[in-house]
Scaffold this motif. Structure first.
Motif, mmCIF file in Angstrom:
data_model
loop_
_atom_site.group_PDB
_atom_site.id
_atom_site.type_symbol
_atom_site.label_atom_id
_atom_site.label_comp_id
_atom_site.label_asym_id
_atom_site.label_seq_id
_atom_site.Cartn_x
_atom_site.Cartn_y
_atom_site.Cartn_z
ATOM 1 N N SER A 165 84.022 97.743 46.863
ATOM 2 C CA SER A 165 82.672 97.505 47.385
ATOM 3 C C SER A 165 82.667 96.906 48.798
ATOM 4 C CB SER A 165 81.900 96.590 46.432
ATOM 5 O OG SER A 165 82.456 95.308 46.441
ATOM 6 N N ILE A 166 81.668 97.334 49.556
ATOM 7 C CA ILE A 166 81.435 96.772 50.895
ATOM 8 C C ILE A 166 79.946 96.425 50.970
ATOM 9 C CG2 ILE A 166 81.419 97.227 53.390
ATOM 10 C CD1 ILE A 166 83.594 99.324 52.947
ATOM 11 N N ASN A 167 79.651 95.161 51.206
ATOM 12 C CA ASN A 167 78.236 94.765 51.342
ATOM 13 C C ASN A 167 77.988 94.236 52.748
ATOM 14 O OD1 ASN A 167 78.038 95.117 48.498
ATOM 15 N ND2 ASN A 167 78.951 93.086 48.264
ATOM 16 N N ILE A 168 76.835 94.619 53.273
ATOM 17 C CA ILE A 168 76.457 94.098 54.597
ATOM 18 C C ILE A 168 75.121 93.381 54.460
ATOM 19 C CG2 ILE A 168 75.882 94.675 56.997
ATOM 20 C CD1 ILE A 168 77.594 97.232 56.633
ATOM 21 N N THR A 169 75.095 92.112 54.858
ATOM 22 C CA THR A 169 73.830 91.363 54.837
ATOM 23 C C THR A 169 73.648 90.688 56.206
ATOM 24 O OG1 THR A 169 75.035 89.504 53.884
ATOM 25 C CG2 THR A 169 73.801 90.877 52.348
ATOM 26 N N ARG A 170 72.466 90.158 56.421
ATOM 27 C CA ARG A 170 72.222 89.418 57.678
ATOM 28 C C ARG A 170 72.027 87.961 57.312
ATOM 29 N NH1 ARG A 170 70.157 93.167 61.668
ATOM 30 N NH2 ARG A 170 70.301 91.449 63.162
ATOM 31 N N PHE A 227 75.673 89.814 61.294
ATOM 32 C CA PHE A 227 76.005 90.761 60.218
ATOM 33 C C PHE A 227 77.144 90.160 59.388
ATOM 34 C CE2 PHE A 227 73.817 93.208 63.346
ATOM 35 C CZ PHE A 227 73.133 94.186 62.622
ATOM 36 N N VAL A 228 76.901 90.001 58.087
ATOM 37 C CA VAL A 228 77.908 89.375 57.231
ATOM 38 C C VAL A 228 78.484 90.424 56.290
ATOM 39 C CG1 VAL A 228 78.364 87.540 55.545
ATOM 40 C CG2 VAL A 228 76.612 87.205 57.327
ATOM 41 N N LEU A 229 79.799 90.582 56.353
ATOM 42 C CA LEU A 229 80.472 91.566 55.503
ATOM 43 C C LEU A 229 81.079 90.884 54.289
ATOM 44 C CD1 LEU A 229 82.334 93.670 58.207
ATOM 45 C CD2 LEU A 229 80.715 94.571 56.546
ATOM 46 N N SER A 230 80.892 91.474 53.107
ATOM 47 C CA SER A 230 81.523 90.930 51.905
ATOM 48 C C SER A 230 81.829 92.071 50.947
ATOM 49 C CB SER A 230 80.596 89.905 51.247
ATOM 50 O OG SER A 230 79.401 90.560 50.859
ATOM 51 N N LEU A 255 78.027 99.395 59.942
ATOM 52 C CA LEU A 255 77.310 98.308 60.631
ATOM 53 C C LEU A 255 76.288 98.877 61.623
ATOM 54 C CD1 LEU A 255 80.323 95.880 61.206
ATOM 55 C CD2 LEU A 255 78.225 95.285 59.984
ATOM 56 N N LYS A 256 76.691 99.944 62.300
ATOM 57 C CA LYS A 256 75.774 100.565 63.277
ATOM 58 C C LYS A 256 74.539 101.119 62.575
ATOM 59 C CE LYS A 256 78.870 101.981 67.003
ATOM 60 N NZ LYS A 256 79.642 103.149 67.468
ATOM 61 N N GLN A 257 74.810 101.725 61.408
ATOM 62 C CA GLN A 257 73.670 102.247 60.640
ATOM 63 C C GLN A 257 72.695 101.154 60.261
ATOM 64 O OE1 GLN A 257 74.907 104.469 57.213
ATOM 65 N NE2 GLN A 257 75.794 106.069 58.512
ATOM 66 N N LYS A 258 73.255 99.963 60.082
ATOM 67 C CA LYS A 258 72.393 98.827 59.709
ATOM 68 C C LYS A 258 71.770 98.187 60.945
ATOM 69 C CE LYS A 258 73.224 98.381 55.170
ATOM 70 N NZ LYS A 258 72.248 98.227 54.107
ATOM 71 N N GLY A 259 72.038 98.770 62.109
ATOM 72 C CA GLY A 259 71.361 98.289 63.309
ATOM 73 C C GLY A 259 72.205 97.443 64.244
ATOM 74 N N MET A 260 73.505 97.395 64.010
ATOM 75 C CA MET A 260 74.346 96.566 64.899
ATOM 76 C C MET A 260 74.414 97.183 66.305
ATOM 77 S SD MET A 260 78.328 95.491 64.501
ATOM 78 C CE MET A 260 78.913 97.141 64.841
ATOM 79 N N LYS A 261 74.257 96.290 67.296
ATOM 80 C CA LYS A 261 74.316 96.754 68.687
ATOM 81 C C LYS A 261 75.321 95.918 69.438
ATOM 82 C CE LYS A 261 69.463 98.011 68.787
ATOM 83 N NZ LYS A 261 69.195 97.235 67.556
ATOM 84 N N ASN A 262 75.612 96.398 70.616
ATOM 85 C CA ASN A 262 76.531 95.673 71.488
ATOM 86 C C ASN A 262 76.120 94.205 71.606
ATOM 87 O OD1 ASN A 262 78.837 96.048 72.800
ATOM 88 N ND2 ASN A 262 77.963 97.070 74.615
ATOM 89 N N GLY A 263 77.091 93.303 71.432
ATOM 90 C CA GLY A 263 76.777 91.889 71.612
ATOM 91 C C GLY A 263 76.366 91.170 70.333
ATOM 92 N N ASP A 264 76.163 91.926 69.217
ATOM 93 C CA ASP A 264 75.796 91.274 67.942
ATOM 94 C C ASP A 264 76.998 90.566 67.328
ATOM 95 O OD1 ASP A 264 73.161 91.943 68.009
ATOM 96 O OD2 ASP A 264 73.334 93.722 66.716
#
Ligand SMILES: Nc1nc2c(ncn2[C@@H]2O[C@H](COP(=O)(O)OP(=O)(O)OP(=O)(O)O)[C@@H](O)[C@H]2O)c(=O)[nH]1
Ligand SMILES: [Mg+2]
Length: 422
Positions: A351-356, A362-365, A400-409
């Motif tokens: 499993s890979i979870n992405i939360t804010r 962006f927090v990966l778990s 992460l990009k799909q979840k909206g991550m951009k340069n500098g996040d």
């Protein structure tokens, strides 16, 4: 002292760490990576043994830890695997997960084994990570750290026949007459304090008989010793229900018979439905006339088959042995408790979870992340570069990009915090 339920703690061994090392000797100034693999941790294994009949050994010994795997070392030396820990228990021991109360194993047959906890995996050494594009990886993987768990061991005696009846009914006397067992016999109630097993031989065949401590009214609700031991009757195929027809303890024998059946019924419908042979005992203590009179009463009021015996004169004992054998031949053996496969630490490598978080990072778990992070020792820029490459390869950057991550996040993975840059 008899002990048939105990809580213990178990822990499998940790995996050993992989090594980071490079070959260096007189011939080679700058050799390749040669860090060896960590050894696997030892497992916790339960094994049924017919040589044990109580859980007494667990009275003071309640903590069981299997051996840790050793760390890998230079020159591709693999760490030794940790030693498995084999915990012996009597046949008929049921293992229950303390947290969920779920039965996870039933060690029924002598010699059967159950791996309760698997040892932690050893970590990879840096030699493992060598590839055509990565000639000198500066990182290795730590071993898997295992978690401890608590389990309850509960002994549920396995016997073909159970002797059930009021205290003093003559159960232990009967066991001593028909089997090799030598139980304590005395003229006071609750002489037998725990189930005794005996092997009875009839015409070249054998069956196992369990002498259960006396039951009294309310046994199924906890009166006397009864409720404690009724679980040892759960697995018998046939009950010999002993009733003292001499009424030497001053009670009415028909009442005795009905009371015990009621207790079995109150305990479980399964016990109530277990086939019985009614055994009217101690016939030597009453004269012929009284005997006939009481037998007639039993026939009239209860109206089911019975057998009369005396443990003193052996009258009826041989017939009882034969009848028991005959009845057993028609009753199938009880199977072990059926259990679903149980996994304490459902090892999740996927499993890979992405939360804010509150700050928008962006927090990966998840299991895949945990496993991946074990491999990361960010000791230098090279290993960080590897780390970033792997994030790309595993598709995590895209996620992460799909979840909206951009340069500098900001991205957080356990203790690692970094800023994403294209
Ligand atoms: N005369 C006679 N005495 C018996 C007979 N069976 C048992 N006894 C006596 O009755 C008393 C109780 O017998 P046990 O075999 O200990 O009874 P139990 O049912 O095992 O009793 P608990 O273990 O207390 O439940 C002892 O004094 C025995 O000697 C029998 O058939 N005839
Ligand atoms: Mg007894």
């Amino acid at each position: 002292m008899f002990l048939d339920r105990v809580k213990i703690s178990i822990k499998a061994g940790n995996g050993g760490n992989g090594a980071t090392s490079f070959l260096r000797n007189a011939m080679t100034a700058n050799g390749g990576p040669d860090g060896g693999e960590g050894g696997n941790g030892g497992s916790i294994i339960f094994k049924a043994s017919k040589d044990m009949n109580t859980l007494y050994e667990f009275r003071f010994h309640k903590k069981f830890v299997a051996g840790n795997g050793e760390n890998g070392a230079k020159k591709l030396q693999t760490g030794a695997n940790g030693k498995d820990l084999i915990i012996k228990v009597p046949c008929g021991t049921v293992i229950i997960d303390s947290e969920s109360d779920k039965v996870i194993a039933d060690l029924f047959e002598d010699g059967s084994e159950f791996v309760a906890l698997k040892g932690g995996k050893g970590g990879h050494g840096n030699a493992y990570y060598k590839s055509s594009i990565k000639q000198a990886p500066h990182y290795s993987q730590t071993g898997e750290v295992t978690k401890g768990h608590e389990v309850i061991l509960e002994l549920k005696t396995i016997a073909d026949v159970g002797l059930v009846g009021f205290p003093n009914a003559g159960k232990s006397t009967l066991l001593s007459c028909i089997s090799n067992a030598n139980p304590k016999i005395a003229n006071y109630p609750f002489t037998t304090l725990y189930p005794n097993l005996g092997v009875c031989e009839v015409r070249g065949q054998t069956f196992v008989v369990a002498d259960i401590p006396g039951l009294i009214e309310g046994a199924s609700q906890g009166q006397g010793l009864g409720h404690y031991f009724l679980k040892h009757v759960e697995r018998v195929r046939l009950i010999l229900h002993l009733v003292d027809i001499s009424q030497s303890d001053g009670r009415d024998f028909i009442e005795d018979y009905l009371t015990i059946n009621k207790e079995l019924e109150n305990y479980s419908s399964e016990l109530a439905n277990t086939p019985q042979i009614v055994v009217l005992s101690k016939i030597d203590l009453i004269d012929e006339e009284t005997r006939e009179e009481r037998i007639e009463r039993f026939k009239k009021e209860i109206g089911i088959d019975f057998i009369t015996i005396s443990g003193a004169t052996y009258e009826g004992i041989e017939q009882l042995k034969l009848l028991t054998l005959e009845r057993l031949s028609k009753i199938p053996k009880k199977p072990p408790i059926q259990v679903e496969e149980f996994n304490f630490d459902k090892r999740d490598y996927e499993s890979i979870n992405i939360t804010r978080d509150d700050e928008g990072a962006f927090v990966l778990s998840g299991g895949k992340i945990d496993n991946f992070i074990r491999g990361v020792v960010l000791s230098d820029t090279r290993s960080f570069a590897y780390f970033q490459n792997r994030l790309q390869e595993m598709g995590i950057i895209d996620m992460l990009k799909q979840k909206g991550m951009k340069n500098g996040d900001t991205v957080k993975i356990k203790d690692i915090v970094f800023e994403y840059s294209e």
